[in-house]
Design an enzyme around this catalytic site. Structure first.
Site, PDB file in Angstrom:
ATOM      1  N   ASP A 134      -4.145  -5.421   9.251  1.00 23.98           N
ATOM      2  CA  ASP A 134      -4.336  -4.016   9.617  1.00 23.98           C
ATOM      3  C   ASP A 134      -4.012  -3.790  11.092  1.00 23.98           C
ATOM      4  O   ASP A 134      -4.473  -4.552  11.958  1.00 23.98           O
ATOM      5  CB  ASP A 134      -5.773  -3.573   9.370  1.00 23.98           C
ATOM      6  CG  ASP A 134      -6.145  -3.588   7.896  1.00 23.98           C
ATOM      7  OD1 ASP A 134      -5.216  -3.525   7.062  1.00 23.98           O
ATOM      8  OD2 ASP A 134      -7.345  -3.659   7.585  1.00 23.98           O
ATOM      9  N   ASP A 163      -0.275  -5.152   5.747  1.00 21.56           N
ATOM     10  CA  ASP A 163      -1.267  -4.429   4.951  1.00 21.56           C
ATOM     11  C   ASP A 163      -1.348  -2.992   5.455  1.00 21.56           C
ATOM     12  O   ASP A 163      -0.318  -2.326   5.560  1.00 21.56           O
ATOM     13  CB  ASP A 163      -2.614  -5.140   5.013  1.00 21.56           C
ATOM     14  CG  ASP A 163      -3.564  -4.683   3.905  1.00 21.56           C
ATOM     15  OD1 ASP A 163      -3.151  -3.876   3.057  1.00 21.56           O
ATOM     16  OD2 ASP A 163      -4.716  -5.124   3.896  1.00 21.56           O
ATOM     17  N   ASP A 167      -7.201   1.461   8.464  1.00 25.93           N
ATOM     18  CA  ASP A 167      -8.135   1.254   7.363  1.00 25.93           C
ATOM     19  C   ASP A 167      -9.580   1.383   7.825  1.00 25.93           C
ATOM     20  O   ASP A 167      -9.931   0.953   8.940  1.00 25.93           O
ATOM     21  CB  ASP A 167      -7.943  -0.134   6.755  1.00 25.93           C
ATOM     22  CG  ASP A 167      -6.771  -0.199   5.788  1.00 25.93           C
ATOM     23  OD1 ASP A 167      -6.000   0.781   5.735  1.00 25.93           O
ATOM     24  OD2 ASP A 167      -6.625  -1.226   5.109  1.00 25.93           O
ATOM     25  N   ARG A 216      -0.864   5.729   0.404  1.00 25.32           N
ATOM     26  CA  ARG A 216      -2.077   5.711   1.240  1.00 25.32           C
ATOM     27  C   ARG A 216      -1.899   6.509   2.519  1.00 25.32           C
ATOM     28  O   ARG A 216      -1.911   5.957   3.627  1.00 25.32           O
ATOM     29  CB  ARG A 216      -2.508   4.278   1.558  1.00 25.32           C
ATOM     30  CG  ARG A 216      -2.800   3.448   0.330  1.00 25.32           C
ATOM     31  CD  ARG A 216      -3.402   2.094   0.687  1.00 25.32           C
ATOM     32  NE  ARG A 216      -3.614   1.281  -0.498  1.00 25.32           N
ATOM     33  CZ  ARG A 216      -4.172   0.075  -0.517  1.00 25.32           C
ATOM     34  NH1 ARG A 216      -4.569  -0.464   0.622  1.00 25.32           N
ATOM     35  NH2 ARG A 216      -4.327  -0.585  -1.643  1.00 25.32           N
TER      36      ARG A 216
END
Length: 493
Positions: A134, A163, A167, A216
């Protein structure tokens, strides 16, 4: 535009709630050109909550980022670790700050500002790895984070080792991402790591560009998200994915050359949305089917979301143009004036309002005796953020002063929970023998809603407005030694 030389502007969106987000305002300003120096600045503070502004210049990478030890920090090699701390600003300055293949990890922390930096190519597989892949990751009881004027980017998706860019999970709340660019990644970011991780939310995304992402943007599970005046371009699979009971307020965004930019995708646990003022330019929509519920081709509101803060909307039609001038690192932290024009930011106050030095003539006394009634904690469950070796969460609800819970560090969370609703208006935190006075500052939180019920310092009896809940948190944010909680008692009155 010359990058900002210090923190500028004030927090917006949900980061203004729950007491607000000021970062290190009022604290010492320290310059850092390596990741190790960032860690040293954190570790050299008087306490884990002493305000500090860290001005970063240059490239931060694996070669110059090492663990530093100290009572006011908890750091690690190969990642910028903001763990169990509060009141910190990290801001790019001078010629700019680039975190190259190195992520920023925020864990069990509060009141954090990250501004005017680039984070790129952080990997979870391959070499080198950092922060689980992340760019910026938040988890475990994080509160009040403002990320502003950053550029977060990767060079591919999961198969290339990357990734998420942004997040948050495991009870992360009151976060704003503003005036930023997220691009060239398989995953923009998620709110909640699974369908059962619904304790996150109260997140604002405004004046950001989401560019060349698979999905996302964000994936929102169980929380409330507010997305306004953003530009979404080149979203390949799905954009705002509201699912697992989430509610999204989506207004005045420009969606361009993308697919399925709003809906519930990859699950039958659906979320909802409120839409207004958006432009859909060359957006394609898939057909509804199992685990696929697009909002289009004619998006309509399926819920209503009340926003508790004031904000200025730019018309969707001008959003791409104004974001060209203000979004991302190195733009002088410029913002929109609400009328599609870029303007210079205002500086935050340099001196916080002083604390009162003289108490009122008749202060209301702090409660010193334990509350009356039945201790609701007996027979209840318990959990927390961490536990030191040889201790147990359950020791705080067993009625035995000879056993205790201690966090794995100087701060942490201990919680009492019930299978059904309980009404609580007082708690009594009892320290173990030999550890009296170790607990410093704290906050009491309704775990499910994130509402702060009380704040203060020191153990003992604490009262607050009667609240019906299923889990209550006692979050220790500073200490004078290792905290040891023998009993976390709860009372109805």
């Amino acid at each position: 535009m010359s990058p900002a030389s210090a923190q500028t502007g004030e927090a917006t969106g949900y980061a203004t709630q729950n007491g607000g987000t000021t970062g290190g305002a009022g604290g010492e300003t320290v310059r850092a050109t390596t990741g190790t120096e960032i860690h040293e600045a954190l570790c050299n503070r008087a306490s884990a909550s002493t305000p500090i502004i860290i001005e970063v210049e240059g490239t931060i990478n694996h070669g110059n980022t090492s663990k530093v030890s100290g009572d006011s920090c908890d750091t690690a090699d190969d990642v910028i670790e903001l763990k169990r701390i509060s009141n910190v600003t990290i801001v790019g300055t001078g010629g700019g700050a680039v975190f190259d293949q190195l992520g920023i990890h925020v864990r069990e922390s509060s009141n954090i500002i990250i501004q005017n930096v680039t984070v790129r190519n952080v990997k979870k597989s391959g070499s080198p790895t950092s922060n689980g892949g992340d760019a910026i990751g938040m988890e475990s009881d994080v509160r009040n984070v403002w990320v502003d004027h950053v550029t977060l980017e990767a060079s591919g998706g999961e198969s290339e080792g990357y990734d998420g860019l942004f997040d948050m999970k495991n009870n992360t709340q009151y976060v704003t991402l503003s005036h930023s660019i997220l691009r060239n990644s398989g995953r923009g970011g998620l709110v909640g790591s699974s369908e059962s991780d619904r304790s996150n939310g109260y997140v604002t995304y405004h004046h950001n560009r989401f560019e060349n992402l698979d999905s996302r943007a964000p994936l929102l599970r169980g929380g409330i998200g507010h997305m306004y005046s953003n530009h979404y371009v080149g979203i390949e699979k799905s954009g705002i994915n509201s699912r697992a009971g989430a509610r999204a307020k989506v207004e005045n965004n420009y969606f361009e050359d993308s697919k399925d930019v709003l809906g519930t995708f990859y699950t039958d646990e659906r979320g909802t949305w409120e839409v207004s003022g958006n432009i859909f330019d060359n957006v394609t929509w898939s057909s509804e089917g199992d685990e696929n519920y697009p909002a289009g081709p004619d998006p309509q509101s399926t819920t209503s979301v009340s926003i508790p803060y004031s904000y200025e909307l730019d018309d969707a039609g001008c959003v791409p143009g104004v974001l060209d001038q203000i979004a991302g690192a190195g733009k002088g932290n410029r913002v929109s004036d609400g009328n599609c024009e870029a303007e210079e930011p205002t500086d935050p106050p340099t001196d916080p309002e002083p604390e009162p030095t003289d108490p009122p003539t008749d202060p209301e006394p702090e409660p010193t005796d334990p509350p009356d009634g039945t201790n609701l904690s007996l027979g209840a469950g318990a959990d927390g953020s961490s536990k030191a070796s040889g201790t147990s969460y359950g020791n705080v609800v067993d009625g035995d002063m000879g056993t205790y819970w201690s966090p794995d560090g100087s701060t942490g969370r201990i919680s009492v929970k019930w299978d059904s609703n309980a009404t609580v208006s007082a708690i009594n935190v009892r320290e173990a023998a030999g550890a009296e006075g170790n607990i410093g500052s704290w906050r009491v939180v309704d775990h499910d809603s994130g509402a702060v019920l009380a704040t203060g310092s020191g153990a003992g009896a604490i009262t607050f407005d009667s609240t019906t809940l299923r889990k209550i948190d006692f979050v220790i944010t500073s200490s004078n030694g290792t905290p040891r909680v023998a009993e976390f008692e709860t009372y109805a009155g």
